[in-house]
Motif scaffolding. Sequence first.
Motif, PDB file in Angstrom:
ATOM      1  N   LYS A 752       0.920  -1.090  -0.031  1.00 16.15           N
ATOM      2  CA  LYS A 752       0.095  -0.111   0.106  1.00 16.15           C
ATOM      3  C   LYS A 752       0.933   1.161   0.158  1.00 16.15           C
ATOM      4  N   THR A 753       0.418   2.169  -0.708  1.00 13.06           N
ATOM      5  CA  THR A 753       1.159   3.548  -0.606  1.00 13.06           C
ATOM      6  C   THR A 753      -0.002   4.737  -0.485  1.00 13.06           C
ATOM      7  N   ILE A 754       0.445   5.872  -0.053  1.00 20.85           N
ATOM      8  CA  ILE A 754      -0.460   6.780   0.295  1.00 20.85           C
ATOM      9  C   ILE A 754      -1.003   7.604  -1.256  1.00 20.85           C
ATOM     10  N   TRP A 755      -2.198   7.475  -1.293  1.00 24.16           N
ATOM     11  CA  TRP A 755      -2.662   7.998  -2.562  1.00 24.16           C
ATOM     12  C   TRP A 755      -3.161   9.404  -2.361  1.00 24.16           C
ATOM     13  N   LEU A 756      -3.961   9.712  -1.322  1.00 19.54           N
ATOM     14  CA  LEU A 756      -4.305  11.057  -1.032  1.00 19.54           C
ATOM     15  C   LEU A 756      -3.898  11.527   0.403  1.00 19.54           C
ATOM     16  N   PRO A 757      -2.907  12.289   0.359  1.00 16.49           N
ATOM     17  CA  PRO A 757      -2.514  12.998   1.880  1.00 16.49           C
ATOM     18  C   PRO A 757      -3.400  13.865   2.645  1.00 16.49           C
ATOM     19  N   ALA A 758      -3.500  13.510   3.942  1.00 16.53           N
ATOM     20  CA  ALA A 758      -4.423  14.089   4.813  1.00 16.53           C
ATOM     21  C   ALA A 758      -4.585  15.699   4.471  1.00 16.53           C
ATOM     22  N   MET A 759      -3.324  16.509   4.078  1.00 17.89           N
ATOM     23  CA  MET A 759      -3.030  17.735   3.974  1.00 17.89           C
ATOM     24  C   MET A 759      -3.924  18.174   2.880  1.00 17.89           C
ATOM     25  N   ALA A 761      -6.963  16.906   1.666  1.00 16.08           N
ATOM     26  CA  ALA A 761      -8.142  16.247   1.710  1.00 16.08           C
ATOM     27  C   ALA A 761      -8.930  16.628   3.002  1.00 16.08           C
ATOM     28  N   LYS A 762      -8.449  17.832   3.652  1.00  9.43           N
ATOM     29  CA  LYS A 762      -9.113  18.145   4.755  1.00  9.43           C
ATOM     30  C   LYS A 762      -9.357  17.008   5.887  1.00  9.43           C
ATOM     31  N   GLY A 763      -8.021  16.313   5.992  1.00  8.25           N
ATOM     32  CA  GLY A 763      -7.959  15.384   7.231  1.00  8.25           C
ATOM     33  C   GLY A 763      -8.252  13.948   6.983  1.00  8.25           C
ATOM     34  N   LEU A 764      -8.732  13.630   5.441  1.00  5.01           N
ATOM     35  CA  LEU A 764      -9.000  12.179   5.142  1.00  5.01           C
ATOM     36  C   LEU A 764      -7.813  11.830   4.223  1.00  5.01           C
ATOM     37  N   GLU A 765      -7.044  10.807   4.964  1.00  4.84           N
ATOM     38  CA  GLU A 765      -6.035  10.160   4.276  1.00  4.84           C
ATOM     39  C   GLU A 765      -6.072   8.833   3.491  1.00  4.84           C
ATOM     40  N   ILE A 766      -6.085   8.436   2.393  1.00  2.00           N
ATOM     41  CA  ILE A 766      -6.356   7.270   1.781  1.00  2.00           C
ATOM     42  C   ILE A 766      -4.909   6.797   1.427  1.00  2.00           C
ATOM     43  N   SER A 767      -4.820   5.432   1.782  1.00  8.28           N
ATOM     44  CA  SER A 767      -3.554   4.630   1.264  1.00  8.28           C
ATOM     45  C   SER A 767      -4.438   3.464   0.626  1.00  8.28           C
ATOM     46  N   GLY A 768      -3.705   2.882  -0.426  1.00  6.08           N
ATOM     47  CA  GLY A 768      -4.312   1.542  -0.961  1.00  6.08           C
ATOM     48  C   GLY A 768      -3.314   0.965  -2.006  1.00  6.08           C
ATOM     49  N   THR A 769      -3.877  -0.181  -2.294  1.00  3.25           N
ATOM     50  CA  THR A 769      -3.121  -0.952  -3.552  1.00  3.25           C
ATOM     51  C   THR A 769      -4.316  -1.853  -4.320  1.00  3.25           C
ATOM     52  N   PHE A 770      -3.708  -2.593  -5.181  1.00  5.25           N
ATOM     53  CA  PHE A 770      -4.783  -3.139  -6.276  1.00  5.25           C
ATOM     54  C   PHE A 770      -4.568  -4.575  -5.900  1.00  5.25           C
ATOM     55  N   ALA A 771      -5.448  -5.561  -6.056  1.00  7.69           N
ATOM     56  CA  ALA A 771      -4.971  -6.959  -5.924  1.00  7.69           C
ATOM     57  C   ALA A 771      -6.317  -7.636  -6.681  1.00  7.69           C
ATOM     58  N   ARG A 772      -5.598  -8.814  -7.159  1.00 11.35           N
ATOM     59  CA  ARG A 772      -6.784  -9.745  -7.828  1.00 11.35           C
ATOM     60  C   ARG A 772      -6.980 -10.970  -7.005  1.00 11.35           C
ATOM     61  N   ARG A 773      -8.111 -11.205  -6.405  1.00 13.86           N
ATOM     62  CA  ARG A 773      -8.555 -12.339  -5.630  1.00 13.86           C
ATOM     63  C   ARG A 773      -9.558 -13.163  -6.194  1.00 13.86           C
ATOM     64  N   ALA A 787      -8.833  14.201  10.976  1.00 18.64           N
ATOM     65  CA  ALA A 787      -9.517  15.674  11.232  1.00 18.64           C
ATOM     66  C   ALA A 787      -9.918  15.626  12.538  1.00 18.64           C
ATOM     67  N   MET A 788     -10.683  16.506  13.172  1.00 11.38           N
ATOM     68  CA  MET A 788     -11.273  16.810  14.373  1.00 11.38           C
ATOM     69  C   MET A 788     -12.730  16.228  14.213  1.00 11.38           C
ATOM     70  N   SER A 789     -13.212  16.309  13.024  1.00  4.98           N
ATOM     71  CA  SER A 789     -14.816  15.934  12.999  1.00  4.98           C
ATOM     72  C   SER A 789     -14.974  14.602  12.316  1.00  4.98           C
ATOM     73  N   ILE A 852     -17.798  16.184   3.975  1.00  2.43           N
ATOM     74  CA  ILE A 852     -17.048  17.352   4.061  1.00  2.43           C
ATOM     75  C   ILE A 852     -16.874  18.059   2.683  1.00  2.43           C
ATOM     76  N   ASP A 853     -16.351  17.230   1.671  1.00  2.00           N
ATOM     77  CA  ASP A 853     -16.138  17.623   0.260  1.00  2.00           C
ATOM     78  C   ASP A 853     -15.902  16.653  -0.497  1.00  2.00           C
ATOM     79  N   VAL A 854     -15.597  16.966  -2.099  1.00  4.99           N
ATOM     80  CA  VAL A 854     -15.153  15.932  -3.017  1.00  4.99           C
ATOM     81  C   VAL A 854     -13.748  16.312  -3.183  1.00  4.99           C
ATOM     82  N   PHE A 855     -12.849  14.906  -3.079  1.00  6.11           N
ATOM     83  CA  PHE A 855     -11.576  15.064  -3.269  1.00  6.11           C
ATOM     84  C   PHE A 855     -10.986  14.373  -4.704  1.00  6.11           C
TER      85      PHE A 855
END
Length: 978
Positions: A752-759, A761-773, A787-789, A852-855
């Motif tokens: 997994k790598t960080i795709w969307l840093p919290a800075m 996306a108003k506090g939302l951090e998304i890290s991820g990867t792809f897999a075939r299962r 974030a605080m909310s 909160i918003d669209v990122f």
Amino acid sequence: MTDSKYFTTTKKGEIFELKAELNSDKKEKKKEAVKKVIASMTVGKDVSALFPDVVNCMQTDNLELKKLVYLYLMNYAKSQPDMAIMAVNTFVKDCEDPNPLIRALAVRTMGCIRVDKITEYLCEPLRKCLKDEDPYVRKTAAVCVAKLHDINAQLVEDQGFLDTLKDLISDSNPMVVANAVAALSEIAESHPNSNLLDLNPQTINKLLTALNECTEWGQIFILDCLANYTPRDDRESQSICERVTPRLSHANSAVVLSAVKVLMKFMEMLPKDLDYYGTLLKKLAPPLVTLLSAEPELQYVALRNINLIVQRRPEILKHEMKVFFVKYNDPIYVKLEKLDIMIRLASQANIAQVLAELKEYATEVDVDFVRKAVRAIGRCAIKVEQSAERCVSTLLDLIQTKVNYVVQEAIVVIKDIFRKYPNKYESVIATLCENLDSLDEPEARAAMIWIVGEYAERIDNADELLESFLEGFHDESTQVQLQLLTAIVKLFLKKPTETQELVQQVLSLATQDSDNPDLRDRGYIYWRLLSTDPVAAKEVVLAEKPLISEETDLIEPTLLEELICHIGTLASVYHKPPSAFVEGSRGVQHKRLPGSAGSGESVESPDTSSAAGLSEAPPAVIPSQGDLLGDLLNLDLTPPATTGPTPPPSSGMQLGAMDLLGGGLDSLPPIPLRTDTPQSPQLPHQSPSPPDYSPTELGGDLGGSPAMGAAFGAPPAVMPASFNAPVSGGLDDLFDLGGGVGMTMGAYSPPKTIWLPAMKAKGLEISGTFARRAGVIQMEMTLSNKAMSVMTDFAIQFNRNSFGLAPAGPLQVLTPLNPNQSIEVALPLSTVGPVMKMEPLSNLQVAVKNNIDVFYFSCQYPISMLFVEDGKMERQVFLATWKDIPNDNESQFQIKDCHLNSDAVSNKLQSSNVFTIAKRTVEGQDMLYQSMKLTNGIWVLAELRVQTGNPNYTVSLKCRAPEVSQCVFQSYEAILKN
């Protein structure tokens, strides 16, 4: 007195004396001093302190002195670049000297001074010299352009020197033409995609005219250039061949081989029924035979090239067998090469004299040569059926000599003769058994054991013979152990009542007392087969074996084509493509022979009907990238309506702490070996019995596990019942665990790598990867609330992308995401979304919405996620498709620092749906032929070359959509290095 006196002085304070002499007014003294300086430089003394004084001596009319000063300059200019600029004016002046020798000397030296500061000053003098009235100056200037290009390629292109070089191909002087061709070829090698040597019929005509008049090395440059040209039709091809043929009688062997290369290539275009084709074949033989009267080293090079030529066109030398007979004083490397060619040329017409020769060689004193000669007799028997009986009697005569190594080699080849001609020569088995005690080499012991096991019903004391081998089972090599295990199981199936104890003993030794995984696996498979269904065991182990092929050591056809295009180079001596041994070989181009004119192609072409069906529906064209940001901003971020049932998340095997072997090996009960043979019902998934595998077939020699046999041939005869069956303490259940396929490693999934840093996306951090299962592509993400909310109402949407990836359902975040909380989400993906070509191809643009918003963010998926499970091609289809895809669509890449053997590579790739169709070993290099299929129906074919001991692999990819090749290579690299 000779100039050697300058190398004998070692006085102290010599530099000061030389300085004074260099500044002397007397010309002779100056010349003497410069000679002393060059002598000191030659023996390794540092005389760079004299640089300004030597440069001052350039202003002279004396050609000898000028040459010496230029020699000094070339040596020290790099260490004294600032001082070297002092010489520029003299160069410029010398380039306009009335003496053409001085003009050429100046331009040659300029090209050898590799100093960036000076190069820009040299452009004007070089331009003048390229258009000089004297051909000697022009030919020197042509080579200087190639040297300058090596130092500063951009400068050469900007100054238009490449166009001037192209113009020199039309020069009236043949040496200028040859040097211009050599320079352009050199430059083209570092820029493989540039069309520098724009070869057309007019240019070719000029080159052929120059060919007759230039020096021998000039001829080689021109011939090598001609070899890169593809004629428009057979008439042009014949015309070029007619004009190149006189070069075959040249005294220089390099010219002869270069001419042979051109003719071999252009012959592909000639119809075989053409009279000229037959004439050309006759003309090619004498020059090749003449090369064999040279000194041994040249003979060896000629023989290595002839070996390739004979594999491609044996008819050229079919009447010249006698020149390949070995002479008593030939070095061993020449002898072995001649032997190889003799076998390739063996036919019904000449087999009698070949066998007489080989029998003579088998009595020589050189052990390696004798071994190869005995093997050669066996190969002749397999190749020429009419000679088989004669060969067998010759081998029996050799066995009677009782020479240990001769006997052992004879037994190895007789085993192959039995495989080729079953039920024909088994009468000799008794003679072979007499020599059982003298066998001490693993290959000979394994061959003898195979013979005893295969013909156990004809040998009364077969059980005693095999038991004698069993006594030292653990001291034997793996090859012998594997063969012994198979032979005793064969014996048991043929004589069950007499050998139950023997088979119990060997299975116990193989499974409980052995550390070798190949041996253990084969032991378990036999144990399982014998204990569940002896009928199935019989069908598998005693199946009819396929006949072995005539020529097992032929070079693979595509590699042979490439090597024919490199005749007369190192590649033709190594029998490896240049990319296998040239450092930094990214610039090495793969060469191929042109397509044949007639249908009578010398390489077998399989039926291409299946491939045609495969290529009828071309993959959908990917539209080009539009205004992506606009598309993303217009996304409808309401949760998508599911178009079908959401694929369930794939659950891993919940084995827990279950003991894989039940009670362990110690608690194994003896196998209930059933000596009766009841008619068992047809087993589920049972296939036609695969052939019996000898050590070379079931992986014994290859170091692979027996499972590989199942992977490449038919599936195992006995498929276990169900994965959910309870595990008991016996071996019976050992194979139930993996549902019949064994527990393979999972498909590669990047970390997994960080795709969307919290800075961002108003506090939302998304890290991820792809897999075939389990055949489903999943986007696995970790959503973190920094974030605080509280965050709720998550939704996700993708922009159009290259392979139509789209969410197969809504983003399942069922509970609110509280501050400092993280949640794992797996989003199943489909490949039926809208398509648009992205840059890079595997780029995916994503929009995530919450309360909160669209990122927006973008990420890249490994293309291996798109490799589907039914991507294994049939062999014939693979071969036909490979030929059908244009050579321009082939890309070659290097995978560096990978330390796996070919079996491990194959297993690793198979877990990610890259399927190995076939494997071939050539000159110690394993070649894996593989196929994979993308979700959009695009097939990718691969040839992966793995050299033992070399951590760098070469992968060649062919695909009708070549833009995917780079991504496929990146997946190869990631999977193998993971």
